[in-house]
Design a protein around this motif. Structure first.
Motif, PDB file in Angstrom:
ATOM      1  N   SER A 199       0.166   2.112   6.408  1.00  0.00           N
ATOM      2  CA  SER A 199       0.636   3.355   5.799  1.00  0.00           C
ATOM      3  C   SER A 199      -0.249   3.764   4.629  1.00  0.00           C
ATOM      4  CB  SER A 199       2.089   3.195   5.331  1.00  0.00           C
ATOM      5  OG  SER A 199       2.949   2.984   6.422  1.00  0.00           O
ATOM      6  N   LEU A 200      -0.724   2.772   3.878  1.00  0.00           N
ATOM      7  CA  LEU A 200      -1.581   3.049   2.722  1.00  0.00           C
ATOM      8  C   LEU A 200      -2.892   3.701   3.168  1.00  0.00           C
ATOM      9  CD1 LEU A 200      -1.258   2.515  -0.324  1.00  0.00           C
ATOM     10  CD2 LEU A 200      -2.573   0.432  -0.017  1.00  0.00           C
ATOM     11  N   PHE A 201      -3.526   3.134   4.200  1.00  0.00           N
ATOM     12  CA  PHE A 201      -4.776   3.709   4.712  1.00  0.00           C
ATOM     13  C   PHE A 201      -4.536   5.100   5.301  1.00  0.00           C
ATOM     14  CE2 PHE A 201      -6.362  -0.809   5.066  1.00  0.00           C
ATOM     15  CZ  PHE A 201      -7.388  -0.652   4.158  1.00  0.00           C
ATOM     16  N   HIS A 202      -3.420   5.250   6.010  1.00  0.00           N
ATOM     17  CA  HIS A 202      -3.114   6.538   6.634  1.00  0.00           C
ATOM     18  C   HIS A 202      -2.959   7.611   5.563  1.00  0.00           C
ATOM     19  CE1 HIS A 202      -1.110   9.605   9.036  1.00  0.00           C
ATOM     20  NE2 HIS A 202      -1.385   8.917  10.128  1.00  0.00           N
ATOM     21  N   ASP A 203      -2.208   7.300   4.511  1.00  0.00           N
ATOM     22  CA  ASP A 203      -1.979   8.275   3.446  1.00  0.00           C
ATOM     23  C   ASP A 203      -3.274   8.597   2.714  1.00  0.00           C
ATOM     24  OD1 ASP A 203      -0.050   9.911   2.211  1.00  0.00           O
ATOM     25  OD2 ASP A 203       0.018   8.592   0.475  1.00  0.00           O
ATOM     26  N   ALA A 204      -4.109   7.586   2.479  1.00  0.00           N
ATOM     27  CA  ALA A 204      -5.368   7.797   1.763  1.00  0.00           C
ATOM     28  C   ALA A 204      -6.298   8.713   2.544  1.00  0.00           C
ATOM     29  CB  ALA A 204      -6.040   6.457   1.489  1.00  0.00           C
ATOM     30  N   THR A 205      -6.374   8.545   3.859  1.00  0.00           N
ATOM     31  CA  THR A 205      -7.257   9.400   4.658  1.00  0.00           C
ATOM     32  C   THR A 205      -6.703  10.820   4.753  1.00  0.00           C
ATOM     33  OG1 THR A 205      -6.204   8.613   6.700  1.00  0.00           O
ATOM     34  CG2 THR A 205      -8.217   7.505   5.997  1.00  0.00           C
ATOM     35  N   GLN A 206      -5.370  10.975   4.742  1.00  0.00           N
ATOM     36  CA  GLN A 206      -4.781  12.313   4.815  1.00  0.00           C
ATOM     37  C   GLN A 206      -5.168  13.167   3.616  1.00  0.00           C
ATOM     38  OE1 GLN A 206      -0.708  12.123   7.503  1.00  0.00           O
ATOM     39  NE2 GLN A 206      -0.610  12.749   5.388  1.00  0.00           N
ATOM     40  N   VAL A 207      -5.259  12.532   2.442  1.00  0.00           N
ATOM     41  CA  VAL A 207      -5.580  13.302   1.228  1.00  0.00           C
ATOM     42  C   VAL A 207      -7.054  13.179   0.861  1.00  0.00           C
ATOM     43  CG1 VAL A 207      -3.253  13.160   0.315  1.00  0.00           C
ATOM     44  CG2 VAL A 207      -4.872  11.362  -0.262  1.00  0.00           C
ATOM     45  N   SER A 208      -7.866  12.623   1.796  1.00  0.00           N
ATOM     46  CA  SER A 208      -9.319  12.492   1.602  1.00  0.00           C
ATOM     47  C   SER A 208      -9.656  11.686   0.353  1.00  0.00           C
ATOM     48  CB  SER A 208      -9.978  13.879   1.521  1.00  0.00           C
ATOM     49  OG  SER A 208      -9.730  14.620   2.691  1.00  0.00           O
TER      50      SER A 208
END
Length: 578
Positions: A199-208
């Motif tokens: 979830s951490l990686f997913h959220d980080a990539t969503q907000v660039s």
């Protein structure tokens, strides 16, 4: 009632739309011609892609034109999501999976109705499903499909999910700190620590986000993202989960999990949202546990072209002419995180043709590019910049990129290569362009090499750009007025000063995206003569005269005068220069 971002007032009562053919609509509204539609339909049959996407890719029209024509035909409103201020509680009424499936976003509650932005409001199945899920009558408005995807990425953050998973991991740990190195649960894909990291990686990539910082404090674990160069708090949780998170990351990177007293570096690859991401990880022991920083490099983000860097047109033309010379050296300078590697790879992208052999020597390799021969430095096995460079020169290259000139030996070999018929690109850690030749001399490079091989030096910084969705005019503060009156780049003539007030599009920061600001020092005959002499002060004075009023601070001031960045950003890079 109109809503923020709408360009057409909905005049049609909410109801189930009719199924219409997009091609006929666009021809009727003269967005495309009948001949263009025929070509696009043929391509659609061949590729299987949606007609709208085919028309855009073939260059027949723009996405905005399609959406507005669709809105006019259906007598619906059109909403520009770039300027719509989302209400998170409203958007989240529609589950993310349904929003992405139907390319729709909930915009506003209106009693028994819900205003919903749809990329294709003629999709009758989607219309019925949205009404069923939301349990309200749907009032559709047309939105651009690409803007829907960006809006969903911004709004459907995983902050609550990450916090919940952290609490679940905390419960698994119980009251005592457990050594996860002895437990097989780490290998299970449904382990809380694995879910938390996913979830951490997913959220980080969503907000660039470019970096993830995991920092143990006295009584909590703090997680922050670096977005557009600035750290933003993501969440805080119980300190006891820190060891489990650090351990799992070290296992993924193949690091020594038994070593907690010394810093370690590693890297691993993950797939996030169907995209491969390279992760560079660094751990460091602190008083309360191991601090972990991860740099995220999206392999599918693509290389920028020279035009996309943001250089002023005259400077870009000079830079391009220098790059296409047969030999010489181009040096890019600036602090860590100022975009030097991006600039160098944009230059390589320009030069990367079948007629040229290009070798890069890097630590680490940040972009993997077809057609380049890329070498990763590894000092543990004595694969240093200098040793690789010696071998690379025997590989008959036309162009060489050296990640950084860190020592005298590397600098001298690079300069020698530039003299003997190779174009060499590299970086130096100095503040401004005029200091780079002096730094090379300080490193022990002979004067004749600097004078004859150095073609140009580019100094750069990154400034944050004002969010397009919430930017507004404002009057500069007294301190900013004094800065303007000092004559930076003619910024005093600007009347369009703006700032962002913060919105959902920019996570409340007022900024979204960054742009490079540049200065270039070309080694003119006058500078070559000065470099060959021992008067360093005279060389610096002449260099500053050559640059004149074309410094990166003046470049940034021009962006502020045109309302693209803030005066505060200009002052920030000005102070860093001083």
């Amino acid at each position: 009632m109109a809503i923020p971002g709408s360009t057409t007032e909905p005049v049609r009562a909410a109801g189930r739309p009719q199924r219409l053919r997009l091609g006929d609509i666009l021809v009727a509204h003269k967005v495309i011609s009948q001949e263009q539609l025929k070509l696009a339909l043929d391509e659609q049959k061949r590729s299987g892609r949606r007609l709208g996407r085919v028309l855009i890719e073939m260059g027949f029209t723009a996405e905005l034109n399609i959406a507005q024509a669709l809105a006019r035909q259906l007598n619906l409103g059109f909403v520009d999501l770039k300027h719509h201020h989302f209400k998170t509680n409203v958007v989240l009424k529609l589950p993310e999976s349904s929003a992405r499936r139907f390319r729709a976003v909930a915009l506003e509650e209106r009693g028994a109705r819900m205003l919903v932005g749809m990329a294709d409001p003629t999709d009758l199945f989607a219309f019925d499903e949205l009404a069923r899920i939301l349990k309200k009558d749907i009032e559709p408005v047309v939105v651009a499909e690409s803007e829907v995807a960006l809006a969903l990425d911004r709004v459907y953050r995983r902050t609550e999910e990450i916090t919940g998973l952290a609490k679940e991991l905390q419960q698994d740990l119980g009251e005592n700190v457990v050594d996860f190195g002895a437990l097989d649960v780490l290998g299970a894909e449904d382990a809380p620590v694995v879910k938390l990291l996913q979830s951490l990686f997913h959220d980080a990539t969503q907000v660039s986000a470019s970096d993830i910082h995991i920092e143990p404090q006295e009584d909590r674990l703090r997680i922050r993202f670096r977005i557009d160069g600035q750290l933003q708090a993501q969440m805080e949780t119980d300190l006891r989960v820190a060891g489990a998170v650090a351990l799992r990351l070290k296992l993924m990177a193949g690091m020594d999990i038994s070593e907690k007293r010394h810093p370690q570096d590693g890297r691993f690859n993950v797939r996030v949202r169907e995209q491969p991401v390279d992760v560079r990880i660094s751990t460091m022991p602190t008083h309360y546990g191991e601090s972990v920083v991860m740099r995220l490099l999206n392999r599918q983000s693509g290389l920028l072209g020279l035009e996309a860097l943001g250089m002023p047109a005259p400077m870009l033309q000079r830079f391009r002419e220098i790059l296409h010379r047969v030999s010489g050296m181009v040096v890019v300078t600036g602090p860590t995180g100022s975009g030097k590697t991006t600039t160098l790879y944009a230059a390589l992208n320009e030069l990367n043709t079948p007629a040229r052999k290009i070798i890069t020597v890097e630590d680490p390799i940040e972009y993997r590019v077809a057609g380049l021969n890329q070498v990763q430095v590894n000092e543990k096995i004595d694969l240093t910049f200098a040793s690789v460079l010696r071998s690379a020169l025997r590989q008959d290259p036309d162009v060489m990129l050296i990640g950084e000139m860190r020592d005298t030996e590397t600098a001298q070999i690079a300069m020698r290569a530039a003299i003997t018929g190779h174009m060499v690109l590299s970086t130096l850690h100095v503040r401004e362009a005029a200091s780079a030749p002096v730094r090379l001399l300080d490193m022990g490079v002979p004067r004749y090499m600097v004078a004859t091989s150095l073609q140009a030096v580019i100094a750069q910084r990154l400034v944050r750009l004002i969010c397009e969705s919430c930017g507004e005019a404002y009057s500069p503060t007294p301190q900013e007025r004094r800065f303007v009156e000092a004559g930076w780049g003619g910024a005093g003539a600007g009347k369009g000063y703006r700032k962002g007030k913060g919105c959902t599009h920019c996570n409340g920061s007022g900024f979204r995206g960054r742009s490079g600001v540049y200065e270039i020092l070309e080694m003119t005959p006058r500078l070559v003569d000065a470099a060959a002499k021992e008067d360093v002060g005279a060389f610096v004075r002449i260099a500053e005269e050559e640059i004149g009023a074309h410094t990166f601070v003046h470049h940034a001031a021009g962006l502020a005068a045109n309302g693209r960045t803030t005066l505060n950003e200009v002052m920030r890079i000005s102070q860093s220069e001083e």
